[in-house]
Design an enzyme around this catalytic site. Structure first.
Site, PDB file in Angstrom:
ATOM      1  N   SER A  51      -8.262   5.662   6.208  1.00 32.98           N
ATOM      2  CA  SER A  51      -9.566   5.718   5.468  1.00 32.98           C
ATOM      3  C   SER A  51     -10.066   4.236   5.250  1.00 32.98           C
ATOM      4  O   SER A  51      -9.135   3.493   4.550  1.00 32.98           O
ATOM      5  CB  SER A  51      -9.754   6.561   4.325  1.00 32.98           C
ATOM      6  OG  SER A  51     -10.960   6.402   3.598  1.00 32.98           O
ATOM      7  N   ASN A  69      -8.416  -5.769  -0.663  1.00 32.82           N
ATOM      8  CA  ASN A  69      -9.742  -5.354  -0.688  1.00 32.82           C
ATOM      9  C   ASN A  69     -10.322  -4.513  -1.935  1.00 32.82           C
ATOM     10  O   ASN A  69      -9.617  -4.040  -2.611  1.00 32.82           O
ATOM     11  CB  ASN A  69     -10.128  -4.436   0.778  1.00 32.82           C
ATOM     12  CG  ASN A  69      -9.849  -3.046   0.223  1.00 32.82           C
ATOM     13  OD1 ASN A  69     -10.754  -2.203  -0.429  1.00 32.82           O
ATOM     14  ND2 ASN A  69      -8.750  -2.277   0.455  1.00 32.82           N
ATOM     15  N   LEU A 129     -15.910   1.525  -2.736  1.00 33.13           N
ATOM     16  CA  LEU A 129     -16.386   2.948  -2.197  1.00 33.13           C
ATOM     17  C   LEU A 129     -17.769   2.768  -1.533  1.00 33.13           C
ATOM     18  O   LEU A 129     -18.591   3.855  -2.089  1.00 33.13           O
ATOM     19  CB  LEU A 129     -16.108   4.099  -3.096  1.00 33.13           C
ATOM     20  CG  LEU A 129     -14.566   4.503  -3.437  1.00 33.13           C
ATOM     21  CD1 LEU A 129     -14.500   5.240  -4.658  1.00 33.13           C
ATOM     22  CD2 LEU A 129     -13.934   4.855  -1.969  1.00 33.13           C
ATOM     23  N   ASN A 154     -12.536  11.600   4.068  1.00 30.18           N
ATOM     24  CA  ASN A 154     -11.957  11.299   2.722  1.00 30.18           C
ATOM     25  C   ASN A 154     -12.999  11.303   1.540  1.00 30.18           C
ATOM     26  O   ASN A 154     -14.024  10.716   1.697  1.00 30.18           O
ATOM     27  CB  ASN A 154     -11.440   9.718   2.818  1.00 30.18           C
ATOM     28  CG  ASN A 154     -10.829   9.051   1.649  1.00 30.18           C
ATOM     29  OD1 ASN A 154     -11.177   8.509   0.767  1.00 30.18           O
ATOM     30  ND2 ASN A 154      -9.246   9.117   1.725  1.00 30.18           N
ATOM     31  N   CYS A 208      -8.881   6.959  -8.150  1.00 31.19           N
ATOM     32  CA  CYS A 208     -10.313   6.797  -8.757  1.00 31.19           C
ATOM     33  C   CYS A 208     -10.450   6.795 -10.208  1.00 31.19           C
ATOM     34  O   CYS A 208      -9.744   7.811 -10.881  1.00 31.19           O
ATOM     35  CB  CYS A 208     -11.528   7.691  -7.961  1.00 31.19           C
ATOM     36  SG  CYS A 208     -11.601   7.681  -6.440  1.00 31.19           S
ATOM     37  N   ASN A 224      -2.063   4.994  -1.004  1.00 29.73           N
ATOM     38  CA  ASN A 224      -3.212   4.042  -0.938  1.00 29.73           C
ATOM     39  C   ASN A 224      -2.608   2.616  -1.449  1.00 29.73           C
ATOM     40  O   ASN A 224      -1.640   2.372  -1.378  1.00 29.73           O
ATOM     41  CB  ASN A 224      -3.947   4.458  -2.080  1.00 29.73           C
ATOM     42  CG  ASN A 224      -5.422   4.204  -1.778  1.00 29.73           C
ATOM     43  OD1 ASN A 224      -5.809   3.470  -1.432  1.00 29.73           O
ATOM     44  ND2 ASN A 224      -6.366   5.632  -1.861  1.00 29.73           N
ATOM     45  N   GLY A 236       0.922   2.762   5.340  1.00 32.92           N
ATOM     46  CA  GLY A 236       1.085   1.454   4.589  1.00 32.92           C
ATOM     47  C   GLY A 236       1.917   0.431   5.565  1.00 32.92           C
ATOM     48  O   GLY A 236       3.038   0.537   5.752  1.00 32.92           O
TER      49      GLY A 236
HETATM   50  C1  LIG Z   1     -10.900  -2.474   3.481  1.00 28.64           C
HETATM   51  C2  LIG Z   1     -10.275  -1.218   3.039  1.00 28.64           C
HETATM   52  C3  LIG Z   1     -10.657   0.028   2.450  1.00 28.64           C
HETATM   53  C4  LIG Z   1     -10.236   1.136   2.279  1.00 28.64           C
HETATM   54  N1  LIG Z   1     -11.175   2.139   1.913  1.00 28.64           N
HETATM   55  C5  LIG Z   1     -10.319   3.221   1.435  1.00 28.64           C
HETATM   56  C6  LIG Z   1     -11.193   4.346   0.935  1.00 28.64           C
HETATM   57  O1  LIG Z   1     -12.359   4.367   1.162  1.00 28.64           O
HETATM   58  N2  LIG Z   1     -10.539   5.552   0.780  1.00 28.64           N
HETATM   59  C7  LIG Z   1      -9.030   5.646   0.622  1.00 28.64           C
HETATM   60  O2  LIG Z   1      -8.315   6.635   0.292  1.00 28.64           O
HETATM   61  N3  LIG Z   1      -8.305   4.730   1.182  1.00 28.64           N
HETATM   62  C8  LIG Z   1      -8.969   3.331   1.573  1.00 28.64           C
HETATM   63  N4  LIG Z   1      -8.094   2.379   2.043  1.00 28.64           N
HETATM   64  C9  LIG Z   1      -6.712   2.250   1.824  1.00 28.64           C
HETATM   65  C10 LIG Z   1      -6.273   2.812   3.419  1.00 28.64           C
HETATM   66  O3  LIG Z   1      -6.720   3.973   3.715  1.00 28.64           O
HETATM   67  C11 LIG Z   1      -4.627   2.619   3.394  1.00 28.64           C
HETATM   68  O4  LIG Z   1      -4.083   3.666   2.462  1.00 28.64           O
HETATM   69  C12 LIG Z   1      -3.957   1.521   3.005  1.00 28.64           C
HETATM   70  O5  LIG Z   1      -4.722   0.343   3.309  1.00 28.64           O
HETATM   71  C13 LIG Z   1      -2.464   1.121   3.538  1.00 28.64           C
HETATM   72  O6  LIG Z   1      -2.402   1.218   4.649  1.00 28.64           O
HETATM   73  P1  LIG Z   1      -2.217  -0.078   5.546  1.00 28.64           P
HETATM   74  O7  LIG Z   1      -1.347  -0.972   5.227  1.00 28.64           O
HETATM   75  O8  LIG Z   1      -2.023   0.360   6.936  1.00 28.64           O
HETATM   76  O9  LIG Z   1      -3.769  -0.772   5.485  1.00 28.64           O
HETATM   77  C14 LIG Z   1      -8.949   1.214   2.265  1.00 28.64           C
HETATM   78  C15 LIG Z   1      -8.083   0.001   2.918  1.00 28.64           C
HETATM   79  C16 LIG Z   1      -8.856  -0.982   3.137  1.00 28.64           C
HETATM   80  C17 LIG Z   1      -7.924  -2.244   3.776  1.00 28.64           C
END
Ligand SMILES: Cc1cc2nc3c(=O)[nH]c(=O)nc-3n(C[C@H](O)[C@H](O)[C@H](O)COP(=O)(O)O)c2cc1C
Ligand SMILES: Cc1cc2nc3c(=O)[nH]c(=O)nc-3n(C[C@H](O)[C@H](O)[C@H](O)COP(=O)(O)OP(=O)(O)OC[C@H]3O[C@@H](n4cnc5c(N)ncnc54)[C@H](O)[C@@H]3O)c2cc1C
Ligand code: FES
Lengths: 287, 406
Positions: B109, B157, B161, B187, B218, B280, B331
């Site tokens: 997401s 980041n 939302l 999501n 949240c 997350n 992650g």
């Molecule tokens: C730019 C950005 C926006 C994200 N927005 C959301 C979100 O709206 N809802 C959510 O549950 N996680 C959000 N995440 C978290 C990711 O879904 C993920 O859990 C997190 O980035 C870890 O995975 P990664 O290391 O592969 O990025 C966001 C991550 C990034 C980088």
């Protein structure tokens, strides 16, 4: 052209100024499919733990030779990595991205304003305008003479006027101070540079019609339909278009990381921009 | 006025820049997996029964042949192609309600928008599933810029939302998703239990919505802004309330910003979640270049990317020992080795997030690589790769210092 992942072969690296480089890449798809104002998202070597691509304006694009150039300044690990790439190396570029400058077909006189590295943002527009038979003045601002973009790298047809902060070359002061001298001549203006410079230009552009006293000439009140803000048609009619920068994640509109604040809410620099009509931006939000 | 070029600049400095290019990092050494039988959500479909009414049978881990054969050539032969096609990568994330993914590589997401943004660069139909951007009841403008910045091996980041609200999401993307064969999981975020429930109610029954992923990282406005994700009772309450509101497959996403995630994971399972996704982002901060303030417009941001992989692995490893519902690992996934690491710690699927920004084709490629890996090991599904690193008996929480002594 729609964006795609392109394998661009480095054919030449040149240092044009201290810390500033122009790299030429053989990338026929990009060279043929890009317009002035668009950018590419370049992948740097991931050996060094850099997880994000780096955005760069397409500095020039020549469909005949298939060559695109990037002009950049080394400011950190990503740009330093780029300078170490060797001829023959293939770089992974995502592009062309973003929306281009929109020149009104009736505009004959184009004022291009660049601050520092902003030259890379408007450089290709000069080429396009020359090909379109338009007259171009480039106003360029830099800290000092040693940072001034070489005129030899510009098309012969442009008038190039320089301002330096320390007065070591051309006008002593900010490039924005040169603008009033050209505002009657210019049909449209296009700018790229520090956000503070763009903000000043937007303020100047907003007062221009009143100063010139040609404000609503030929425009009937309430007459004609309003093009929606941000549409290509509305931008084409805008006097000032600005190319903005923001830190980016995806550069395709997916992550919402690259926003600037617009009068109607957040705008993605990578998707709605990087070029905007000055009226679209909430300038009070910019320092 | 006639435009002409005036020369008013300094000379054009030419210089070569031909420093040697550093060598690429060597590949990570591969570990030999210990294969053991574990309870698994991976369902190997009996091909002959596929078109009929035969129920899929649950594959329990089978002994793997850990042969070290040469990697597949870039273009497989016909025989290899057929062998690859016989490998079943499908996975069932909600055994009681039905959320079957064609393969276990999902996109996370917030990193893949609504699935449409990467356009022709990514063949979305080949993804395991898409988790769309966090969706709230009302539109949200998000946080002030700047919102992202790179950090060592990762990024921060603080999007805040930003989204057009659930109704606009349904109207705009529902019809697109309906035409896709890739499952789209929405999501969902909220500031109160009522918010979550209302969003989910509106998504219930919308064609093209295959499931819900609750983002509980949240602030709970009703509880003074305390995050749902760090409060066991709040996590239980929001999961249970959403469970009552929908029969859609329900995934709940854990936050790593807690001392011990296990009681929270258990509460979520007890409240009726079909699966757990973890993790997350981690709460972090970056400083502006002039060091006069925080860099991000929102001060704090969420850390993601390879830098958080060890934390994510630890959490998946801990949760896998206390719940029996499927776990999706998230992650810092950037390679097949990462996928296999998460699986070894008990994840039946993974999500790829930040890595997409550098390499948009990665998630699709990982699916192909996992298939090739199964072939190389002589496996007909990847079930035997799941849980291989878990201890035979549940360990003590790492936060109590049982395993971690600096
Ligand atoms: C730019 C950005 C926006 C994200 N927005 C959301 C979100 O709206 N809802 C959510 O549950 N996680 C959000 N995440 C978290 C990711 O879904 C993920 O859990 C997190 O980035 C870890 O995975 P990664 O290391 O592969 O990025 C966001 C991550 C990034 C980088
Ligand atoms: C649409 C667009 C076009 C651009 N065109 C050019 C150009 O033609 N020539 C040029 O020299 N620079 C240009 N920039 C700025 C350029 O992207 C940054 O200078 C570059 O990313 C710095 O990378 P680094 O690793 O060397 O620096 P670092 O400071 O180490 O970078 C750290 C992180 O911050 C990001 N970042 C740093 N500065 C900027 C910035 N000004 N804008 C956006 N992200 C930044 C980097 O991408 C990276 O993710 C452009 C930026 C945008 C958004
Ligand atoms: S950089 Fe991701 S939306 Fe612009």
């Amino acid at each position: 052209m729609t964006m795609r992942l392109v394998s661009a072969e480095l054919v030449e690296t040149r240092q044009i100024l201290p810390g500033q480089w122009i790299q030429s890449f053989h990338a026929p798809e990009l060279a043929a499919g890009s317009r002035a104002g668009q950018f590419v998202h370049v992948r740097t070597g991931d050996y060094s733990g850099l997880v994000l691509r780096r955005p760069f304006s397409i500095n020039t694009a020549d469909p005949a030779t298939g060559i695109v150039t990037l002009h950049f300044r080394t400011v950190g690990r990503g740009t330093e990595w780029l300078t170490r790439a060797r001829e023959g190396d293939r770089l992974d570029m995502l592009g062309p991205l973003g929306r281009p400058f929109e020149v009104d077909p009736r505009s004959r006189h184009l004022l291009l304003i660049a601050g520092g590295m902003g030259m890379a943002g408007i450089r290709m527009l000069a080429d396009e305008a020359v090909q379109g038979g338009r007259q171009i003045v480039i106003l360029f601002g830099a800290q000092r003479a040693s940072h001034v973009y070489p005129s030899s790298l510009l098309p012969d047809e442009v008038e190039y006027v320089v301002a330096t902060d320390d007065g070591s070359l051309g006008h002593h002061g900010f490039v924005t101070e040169l603008v009033p001298g050209y505002e009657a001549w210019a049909d449209q203006a296009f700018a790229c540079g520090p956000h503070a410079m763009l903000k000043r230009l937007a303020a100047l552009a907003a007062g221009r019609r009143d100063r010139l006293g040609v404000a609503k000439l030929g425009r009937k009140k309430g007459g004609g339909r309003q093009d929606p803000m941000g549409s290509t048609a509305a931008r084409r009619k805008a006097f000032l278009q600005v190319s903005m920068e923001q830190t980016m994640g995806c550069a395709v509109g997916a992550c919402l990381g690259c926003t600037v604040i617009g009068v109607d809410g957040p705008l993605r620099v990578c998707r709605e921009g990087p070029v905007f009509a000055a009226e679209e931006i909430a300038w009070e939000s910019i320092a | 006025m006639k435009a002409r070029k005036r020369v008013v600049t300094s000379a054009d400095v030419r210089a070569g820049a031909k420093a040697a290019k550093p060598a690429r990092g060597a590949d990570k050494p591969k570990r030999t997996p210990t294969v053991r039988t574990i309870r698994s959500a991976i369902v190997a479909v009996d091909r002959s029964a596929r078109s009929g009414s035969g129920r899929p049978r649950v594959e329990t881990g089978r002994t793997a042949v850990a042969d070290r054969g040469t990697p597949l050539a870039a273009r497989p032969t016909l025989a290899e192609r057929e062998a690859l096609d016989r490998i079943d990568l499908s996975v069932e994330l909600a055994p009681q309600r039905g959320l079957r993914l064609p393969n276990p590589i999902m996109v996370a997401s917030g990193t893949f928008g609504y699935g449409v943004e990467y356009g022709e660069v990514v063949d979305v139909q080949r993804l395991g599933a898409i988790c769309c951007k966090g969706t709230t009841l009302r539109p949200r403008a998000g946080n002030p810029p700047p919102r992202v910045t790179e950090t060592p091996g990762g990024m921060l980041n603080s999007i805040g939302l930003q989204n057009p609200g659930v109704d606009a999401v349904i109207e705009k993307y529902g019809p697109v998703w309906q035409g896709w064969k890739v499952p789209v999981i929405v999501n969902v975020a909220g500031e109160s239990i009522e918010d979550y429930v209302e969003v989910v109610r509106r998504l219930d029954g919308v064609p093209g919505v295959a499931g819900i992923e609750l983002n509980i990282s949240c602030p709970n406005v009703g509880k003074g802004g305390l995050q749902f994700a760090i409060d066991r009772d709040a996590a239980r309450a929001v999961t249970a309330a959403v469970r009552r509101a929908t029969d859609l497959p329900l995934l709940v996403k854990l936050s790593p910003n807690v001392a011990d995630v296990r009681p929270i994971a258990r509460a979520i399972e007890e409240a009726g979640a079909d699966a757990i996704t973890a993790i997350n982002t981690l709460s972090g901060l970056a400083v502006s270049a002039d060091r006069t303030r925080a860099f991000l417009g929102n001060t704090y941001g969420g850390l993601s990317g390879p830098a958080i992989k060890p934390v994510a692995l630890r959490i998946v490893y801990e949760v896998a020992q206390v719940v029996s519902i499927p776990i999706v690992g998230i992650g810092g996934v950037t390679s097949l080795a990462d996928v296999l690491d998460f699986m070894a710690c008990g994840a039946v699927a993974v999500q790829v997030g930040t890595a997409i920004f550098a390499d948009p084709e990665l998630p699709v490629r990982l699916g192909d690589e996992l298939r090739a890996e199964c072939l190389r090991r002589g496996l007909s599904s990847y079930a035997p790769l799941v849980g291989t690193a878990l201890p035979k008996r549940a360990g003590a929480p790492s936060v109590k210092g049982a395993e971690y002594r600096p």
